[in-house]
Design a protein around this motif. Structure first.
Motif, PDB file in Angstrom:
ATOM      1  N   GLY A  88      43.491  26.646  47.431  1.00 51.30           N
ATOM      2  CA  GLY A  88      43.041  27.722  46.565  1.00 51.30           C
ATOM      3  C   GLY A  88      43.542  29.076  47.007  1.00 51.30           C
ATOM      4  O   GLY A  88      44.016  29.257  48.134  1.00 51.30           O
ATOM      5  N   ALA A  89      43.419  30.054  46.114  1.00 48.82           N
ATOM      6  CA  ALA A  89      43.814  31.425  46.386  1.00 48.82           C
ATOM      7  C   ALA A  89      43.118  32.323  45.375  1.00 48.82           C
ATOM      8  O   ALA A  89      42.617  31.857  44.347  1.00 48.82           O
ATOM      9  CB  ALA A  89      45.330  31.586  46.302  1.00 48.82           C
ATOM     10  N   TYR A  90      43.094  33.617  45.663  1.00 46.60           N
ATOM     11  CA  TYR A  90      42.488  34.554  44.711  1.00 46.60           C
ATOM     12  C   TYR A  90      43.169  35.906  44.821  1.00 46.60           C
ATOM     13  O   TYR A  90      43.898  36.192  45.782  1.00 46.60           O
ATOM     14  CB  TYR A  90      40.980  34.697  44.970  1.00 46.60           C
ATOM     15  N   VAL A  91      42.930  36.729  43.805  1.00 42.71           N
ATOM     16  CA  VAL A  91      43.415  38.106  43.807  1.00 42.71           C
ATOM     17  C   VAL A  91      42.242  39.033  43.522  1.00 42.71           C
ATOM     18  O   VAL A  91      41.289  38.647  42.843  1.00 42.71           O
ATOM     19  CB  VAL A  91      44.528  38.330  42.762  1.00 42.71           C
ATOM     20  N   GLU A  92      42.311  40.235  44.063  1.00 47.35           N
ATOM     21  CA  GLU A  92      41.286  41.235  43.803  1.00 47.35           C
ATOM     22  C   GLU A  92      41.709  42.117  42.630  1.00 47.35           C
ATOM     23  O   GLU A  92      42.877  42.461  42.486  1.00 47.35           O
ATOM     24  CB  GLU A  92      41.042  42.094  45.038  1.00 47.35           C
TER      25      GLU A  92
END
Length: 407
Positions: A88-92
């Motif tokens: 998984g990964a995310y961005v702000e």
């Protein structure tokens, strides 16, 4: 009742999940053809794949005696287990960006994250498939990767050899697409665009535009040859030279500590720490074997333990390189080696990324983290593969052809 942009993001989650999955699936080639399994909830992290063992075709044992009923045969299955992992990964997203077009940001983020996760799943699957023990080296008389020269490209003759191997091993052909659409029996080859370029020089090559019927085709399918359907992947396995550097200090005959610059990549560090990997010294045409012991020195350089030098000094500045790609040239640079994978049905198994919602977007609006975001300044858009695993089920049904490429 007013609906904020943050709240509307939740109403559109199904759209974002779809966008994520559609984008990810454009990257999936290796992950399309495995035997699929879903994991029931509350059933642990291990996935079990099964295959039936073939009955022995023994004519003597199967000869019937008049009036006598023979003993029945028992079904036998092989079971292979592997453990799932999460990715998984995310961005702000700032509140200011949120106010100027939150939904577009989420949609764009979902697309980018889908591209990223699709590549990760593709690479994880590819690496497991490439670990097959059923190897074939392009060209004649080669027994190791570093023997492959620029002339050892993928040819139709190599494909014929792989098909012969699969048939000898009684590999089952595919009879349909992953979606269930019927097709003529065929094997599948996943190869790189560079390999495709070399194959298309052969007059026997039959690309998709020359198909004589409206048979269902795979995503990324580029042609057929000798009962093999070719599917191209930009994520095909390529073995590039891991180490190309210079000795920092002199190594005297009989010493075992080779002083090199700090590894520039995680792959280089792993190479130094793995016993049995091979290093070459260009100036002496000497080949060394690492001892599996390497550590950083106070000055930032690394000391890599190698076999004793047997009377040879290594001088500062001499070129040191790894033997883990193709044949090295006059200055010690090894040619890239590509892996073409030719296989039949049920050669490997995967946890289906389409099943049980295993790929999803996760949207956290501004302020959702409480005191960690006291001014409601940050939202996040994330994507996660909840559980994924891949396992070779029958290496005899998957041939890896290692080859170089032209140009």
């Amino acid at each position: 009742m007013n609906t904020t942009t943050n709240e509307s993001a939740f109403f559109n989650k199904q759209f974002y999940d779809k966008k994520l999955l559609e984008t990810a699936k454009t990257r999936l080639v290796h992950a399309n053809f495995g035997q699929k399994r879903n994991i029931p909830r509350h059933n642990g992290k291990s996935v079990e794949f099964r295959r039936y063992e073939l009955f022995t075709p023994d004519a003597n044992a199967l000869t019937l005696q008049e009036g006598v009923t023979p003993a029945g045969q028992s079904l036998a299955q092989s079971k292979l287990e592997t453990e799932v992992k999460q990715y998984g990964a995310y961005v702000e997203v700032s509140d200011l960006l949120d106010m100027t077009g939150y939904d577009e940001v989420i949609a764009d983020s979902a697309e980018l994250l889908g591209e990223q996760l699709g590549c990760v799943i593709e690479q994880v699957t590819r690496d497991e498939m490439a670990a097959t023990t059923n190897l074939q080296y392009a060209g004649e008389g080669h027994s190791d990767r570093y023997e492959l020269s620029a002339a050892d490209v993928l040819t139709t003759e190599e494909i014929r050899k792989a098909v012969r191997t699969l048939k000898r091993n009684k590999a089952r052909p595919f009879m349909s697409t992953p979606e269930g659409a019927p097709r003529k029996p065929h094997f599948v080859c996943i190869c790189s665009p560079e390999a495709t370029y070399d194959l298309q020089n052969d007059p026997l090559w039959r690309d998709v535009s020359k198909y004589s019927n409206a048979e269902q085709i795979y995503s990324g399918e580029i042609g057929q040859l000798f009962g093999v359907v070719f599917v191209e992947s930009t994520e095909s396995k390529v073995y590039a030279q891991t180490v190309y550097t210079q000795a920092v200090e002199k190594l005297s005959a009989g010493d075992t500590g080779l002083i090199l610059p700090a590894p520039a990549t995680a792959e280089q560090e792993l190479f130094y720490k793995t016993a049995g990997t091979r290093l070459g010294i260009r100036e002496s045409a000497k080949q060394l074997t690492t001892a599996g012991s390497a550590a950083a020195l106070p000055n930032g350089n690394w000391e890599v333990q190698v076999d004793a030098m047997m009377g040879l000094d290594i001088l500062q500045g001499w070129t040191v390189y790894s033997y883990d790609a193709g044949a090295v040239n006059a200055v010690g640079v090894g040619a890239d080696v590509h892996a073409a994978l030719v296989f039949g049905a049920d050669a490997y198994g995967i946890v289906d990324v389409d099943g049980s919602g295993t790929m999803e977007t996760i949207i956290k609006p501004c302020g959702s983290s409480g005191s960690l975001d006291p001014l409601n300044q940050r939202a996040t858009v994330g994507a996660k593969v909840a559980a994924y695993a891949v396992k070779i089920l029958n290496p005899l049904w998957l041939v890896k052809i290692e080859h170089t490429v032209s140009g």
